[in-house]
Design a protein around this motif. Structure first.
Motif, PDB file in Angstrom:
ATOM      1  N   HIS A 533       2.626  -2.978  -5.119  1.00 49.98           N
ATOM      2  CA  HIS A 533       1.790  -2.417  -4.051  1.00 49.98           C
ATOM      3  C   HIS A 533       1.790  -3.279  -2.786  1.00 49.98           C
ATOM      4  CE1 HIS A 533       0.141   0.272  -7.147  1.00 49.98           C
ATOM      5  NE2 HIS A 533       0.008  -0.810  -7.915  1.00 49.98           N
ATOM      6  N   VAL A 534       2.512  -4.405  -2.790  1.00 51.67           N
ATOM      7  CA  VAL A 534       2.458  -5.312  -1.643  1.00 51.67           C
ATOM      8  C   VAL A 534       3.796  -5.315  -0.901  1.00 51.67           C
ATOM      9  CG1 VAL A 534       0.731  -6.783  -2.742  1.00 51.67           C
ATOM     10  CG2 VAL A 534       3.149  -7.308  -3.029  1.00 51.67           C
ATOM     11  N   ASP A 535       3.738  -5.718   0.360  1.00 50.13           N
ATOM     12  CA  ASP A 535       4.943  -5.742   1.184  1.00 50.13           C
ATOM     13  C   ASP A 535       5.775  -7.006   0.941  1.00 50.13           C
ATOM     14  OD1 ASP A 535       4.016  -3.399   2.394  1.00 50.13           O
ATOM     15  OD2 ASP A 535       2.830  -4.540   3.841  1.00 50.13           O
ATOM     16  N   GLU A 536       5.098  -8.102   0.620  1.00 54.44           N
ATOM     17  CA  GLU A 536       5.777  -9.382   0.457  1.00 54.44           C
ATOM     18  C   GLU A 536       4.936 -10.258  -0.461  1.00 54.44           C
ATOM     19  OE1 GLU A 536       6.291 -13.478   3.059  1.00 54.44           O
ATOM     20  OE2 GLU A 536       5.995 -11.581   4.122  1.00 54.44           O
ATOM     21  N   GLY A 561      -0.002  -7.385   2.404  1.00 56.48           N
ATOM     22  CA  GLY A 561      -0.137  -5.996   1.998  1.00 56.48           C
ATOM     23  C   GLY A 561      -1.492  -5.741   1.380  1.00 56.48           C
ATOM     24  N   HIS A 562      -1.567  -4.705   0.574  1.00 52.88           N
ATOM     25  CA  HIS A 562      -2.837  -4.292  -0.031  1.00 52.88           C
ATOM     26  C   HIS A 562      -2.682  -4.196  -1.535  1.00 52.88           C
ATOM     27  CE1 HIS A 562      -6.636  -2.270  -0.726  1.00 52.88           C
ATOM     28  NE2 HIS A 562      -5.978  -1.313  -1.373  1.00 52.88           N
ATOM     29  N   ILE A 563      -3.596  -4.833  -2.269  1.00 56.89           N
ATOM     30  CA  ILE A 563      -3.631  -4.753  -3.725  1.00 56.89           C
ATOM     31  C   ILE A 563      -4.793  -3.855  -4.125  1.00 56.89           C
ATOM     32  CG2 ILE A 563      -4.029  -6.055  -5.853  1.00 56.89           C
ATOM     33  CD1 ILE A 563      -2.592  -8.384  -4.667  1.00 56.89           C
ATOM     34  N   PRO A 564      -4.549  -2.836  -4.989  1.00 60.34           N
ATOM     35  CA  PRO A 564      -5.629  -1.915  -5.389  1.00 60.34           C
ATOM     36  C   PRO A 564      -6.682  -2.607  -6.244  1.00 60.34           C
ATOM     37  CG  PRO A 564      -3.632  -1.508  -6.651  1.00 60.34           C
ATOM     38  CD  PRO A 564      -3.263  -2.502  -5.590  1.00 60.34           C
ATOM     39  N   ASP A 565      -7.735  -1.878  -6.579  1.00 59.16           N
ATOM     40  CA  ASP A 565      -8.852  -2.447  -7.331  1.00 59.16           C
ATOM     41  C   ASP A 565      -8.509  -2.744  -8.787  1.00 59.16           C
ATOM     42  OD1 ASP A 565     -10.384  -2.307  -5.075  1.00 59.16           O
ATOM     43  OD2 ASP A 565     -11.251  -0.352  -5.571  1.00 59.16           O
TER      44      ASP A 565
END
Length: 763
Positions: A533-536, A561-565
């Motif tokens: 889920h992350v870009d790098e 980036g963004h990590i979900p819950d």
């Protein structure tokens, strides 16, 4: 170096008998420990045992301060002079008198598998005349895998603080700085010298370090050296003795914490689900005589884990988000571990002679006994050649294990050089057909070899081609001459574990712990979808080790980036079925992930920098080291005398301007001997120098000069004594003239020889 330190303390305790403490002096302060037997008698069994007793008893088991005494005539009570007869001569090397402890406090913050410790103490220079001064030495025994973070000192109007500097700055500072600031007696005992402290002064010290928690059977244990010898207690009852301990636990796991044992009577102050706060504060008659110990459990019947996230601070050089992913084996004792195929590679080169090889053999024997009958193993001893217990893997039945132990008794004979490539290739070939088991390779060595980078590259290629059935490689380094960063890198490539013993006494315990952890796999081939889920992202270690039921798995790093819950982690169980568990993602500000994980990141990055010979990676390690105050191979430590009020802002940012201390006349900067372990010593390995933490030897010219000066001092001592003066008074003129001419001639010859050694070398 340890033996010299112990001898210096013994001499200091003898000198301390000169100190008069008045009528209130306790009987324990009068009697100093007996001196060890003479050097010529230490070869006997009883003498060796006595020497070992003293050697162990005088190594510090808590933060300690010592007066460094070169001139014994200055030793006296600064409050009540005793007017004892003058003492002639000097202490060479200087004696160390333990200073009296007036106050001690300690703050301990535990986060998952790590702890940050801050100790504060006050010592009094009770053994030096009020009109004289001496250097004072701080010695701090660090805990499990401890790393010094910083020291602050206040003495009267003087203040000192440690700071890390870049390696390239060290060369310019060496020209203006003193180089007597301290040294590591061994990796877990840090030492630092405070210059010129007046007799009767109070020294206030604040020292901080990080260390690891031990983990066994679902239980975390923090152990901190906190046992003070009886002779550091102040004379009489006019000095109150107060101990303080503050313990904070924040697991970040979201599960209830169960307290197990404690060494000191702590009082619970706060309690939340995964956060606890305890305190201990009491006036005592005698200082603590036991180490501080506290253990707790985080209960779960099954494998569980989670992910912690933290945003970087404004001052952080890396503005990517931080993460820490953890998996715990849980408390299910019925969960089966994987069947194992194991090859042990043991260095039997000449440098392993004696206790190193004996202790390694004992640890290996214990590991073999722990194997299940369905497991299989082989042992390969190596120097320039290889010696195999068997040409194939044998089942670990009781009879075969006994035969293997007997084989080690015969074949583990130290001698020859070191060749790691050949036994490693043999082990890889022997484990090439593993199918329904976990293949393991254990490499135990105390030496460095020239083809280490080629070894890492070859193993990396083989492991990449074999994927999940590739051997797990665990490494164990002994002493300071092996390349610990090579061993750490090899273990990271092999998805195994690394450990080390820098002193002989810890080899057996640490080896057994490493084998037990690596051979107790409950979940293999671990994978997580958090990085989908992350870009790098950047993760340490870059290969996920298997999950052992003897230790949690912790990986960490940076990401964009963004990590979900929530995310999932999976792997393979011992019955070859798949396992999947959900990981809750939580953001935390209470746990300083940057400080807790800095040591791990620096060590792994240094291994990568060594392997790739990358200057950018070296610079990255340097930045991390300077930012978090964690020593590294590319930084050095200095002690600065500061104006506390003017430099408060600079000190808080760890950016004190070294140019202000560049004047060699003001004595404001002292270079502390590095805590670096280096990248191995191939020359020492080739010469089979026994394993040890090592210490720099003075050059031959300096040794010649030291011997010459010592000789002259002894002659001067004899010539200046009253007996010689009385004899000379009874001589006639002709005898005096002849004796003078003879002494002059001998002195000329000695000076010529000394000059030749110093100027021309031994050649």
């Amino acid at each position: 170096m340890e033996e010299r330190f112990v001898k210096a303390v013994e001499d200091g305790l003898q000198l301390s008998k000169r100190i008069y403490a008045g009528k209130e002096r306790p009987s324990s302060a009068v009697a100093a420990p007996p001196r060890p037997v003479a050097a010529m008698d230490r070869s006997s069994t009883s003498s060796a045992g006595l020497k070992l007793h003293h050697h162990q008893s005088h190594l510090p088991t808590a933060p300690m301060m010592y007066a460094v005494i070169g001139d014994p005539a200055i030793v006296d009570n600064p409050d009540i002079p005793s007017y004892q007869p003058h003492v002639y001569g000097r202490c060479d090397p200087p004696a160390l008198i333990p200073l009296q402890l007036n106050e001690i406090a300690m703050d301990v913050d535990c986060f998952m598998g790590s702890a940050l410790v801050e100790a504060r103490g006050k010592w009094r220079v009770h053994c030096v005349m009020g009109s004289r001064s001496c250097n004072c030495r701080l010695v701090v025994p660090l805990g499990e895998q401890g790393s010094i973070l910083g020291v602050e000192v206040e003495v009267g109007r003087k203040s000192y603080v440690t700071q890390l500097i870049k390696a390239e700055e060290k060369e310019s500072i060496e020209k203006i700085a003193k180089n007597e600031g301290g040294a590591f007696l061994k990796p877990q005992i840090f030492s630092l010298t405070v210059p010129q402290v007046d007799g009767g002064s109070i020294i206030s010290i604040k020292v901080s370090w990080s260390q690891q928690l031990l983990y066994a059977d679902g239980q975390f244990t923090i152990s901190i050296p906190f046992s003070f010898p009886e002779y550091v207690a102040p004379f009489g009852k006019r000095f109150p003795k107060r101990e303080k301990i503050q313990l904070n636990i924040n697991t970040g796991l979201g599960k209830e914490v169960l307290c197990e044992t404690t060494s000191h009577p702590l009082k619970e102050r706060k309690r939340h689900v995964d956060k606890l706060c305890f305190s201990y504060e009491i006036d005592v008659d005698t200082w603590s005589r036991i180490d501080f110990l506290f253990s707790y459990k985080v209960y779960s019947s099954d494998i569980f884990g989670g992910v912690l996230l933290k945003s970087p601070s404004v001052l952080d050089t890396d503005q990517r988000e931080m993460f820490c992913l953890y998996l715990f084996p849980g408390s299910n004792h019925n969960r089966k571990i994987f069947r194992k195929e194991v090859v042990f590679l043991v260095d039997i080169s000449g440098s392993m002679l004696g206790k190193p090889l004996e202790n390694a053999k004992n640890a290996l024997s214990a590991a073999l006994i722990e194997l299940a009958p369905a497991d299989s193993f082989c042992i390969i001893a190596f120097n320039e050649e290889t010696f195999s217990f068997s040409s194939y893997l044998e089942l670990a039945t009781k009879e075969v294990v006994e035969n293997a132990i007997q084989w080690m008794d015969k074949k583990f004979v130290a001698g020859g050089g070191t060749n790691i490539t050949r036994p490693l290739n043999e082990a890889m070939n022997m484990l090439s057909n593993a199918r329904d088991s976990i293949p393991h390779i254990f490499l135990i060595t105390d030496g460095a070899v020239e083809d280490e980078r080629n070894i890492c590259s070859t193993v990396k290629s083989l492991i990449t081609s074999r994927a999940s059935i590739s051997p797990r490689i665990s490494t164990f380094g002994i002493g300071s001459y092996c390349n610990h960063y090579f061993l750490r890198m090899l273990a990271a490539i092999g998805g195994g574990h690394y450990d080390a013993a820098y002193d002989i006494d810890s080899i057996e315990t640490r080896m057994q712990r490493l084998c037990s952890r690596a051979l107790s796999t409950v979940l293999a081939n671990i994978n997580v979808d958090v990085f989908d889920h992350v870009d790098e992202f950047e993760v340490y270690p870059f290969n996920f080790p298997d999950l052992s039921n003897r230790s949690p798995l912790v990986v960490s790093g940076r990401y964009r980036g963004h990590i979900p819950d929530s995310c999932k982690a999976g792997g393979t169980l011992s019955d070859l079925t798949d396992f999947v568990t959900e990981l809750k993602v939580r953001r935390t500000e209470a746990i300083p992930l940057n400080k807790v994980l800095a040591k791990q990141h620096i060590d792994l990055l240094t291994s990568q920098a060594w392997f790739s010979e990358s200057k950018p990676l070296e610079e990255k390690v340097t930045k991390l080291s300077l930012q978090y105050g964690v020593p590294s191979e590319y930084t050095s430590m200095v002690l600065l005398r500061i104006d506390k009020e003017k430099n408060a802002t600079e000190q808080a940012a760890n950016k004190i301007d070294l140019q202000k201390y560049s004047d060699p006349k003001n004595g404001k900067i002292t270079l502390i001997q590095a805590s670096r372990i280096g990248f191995g010593d191939v020359t020492a390995t080739n010469e089979n120098i026994p394993a040890g933490y090592g210490e720099a030897k003075p050059p031959e010219a300096a040794e010649a000069l030291i011997k010459a000066v010592s000789c002259c001092n002894r002659i001067a001592d004899c010539c200046c004594c009253m007996c010689c003066i009385q004899i000379c008074n009874k001589m006639n003129d002709q005898c005096v003239t002849t004796l003078t001419q003879l002494c002059t001639a001998l002195s000329c010859f000695a000076c010529v020889e000394c000059c030749a050694n110093v100027c021309c070398g031994s050649d």
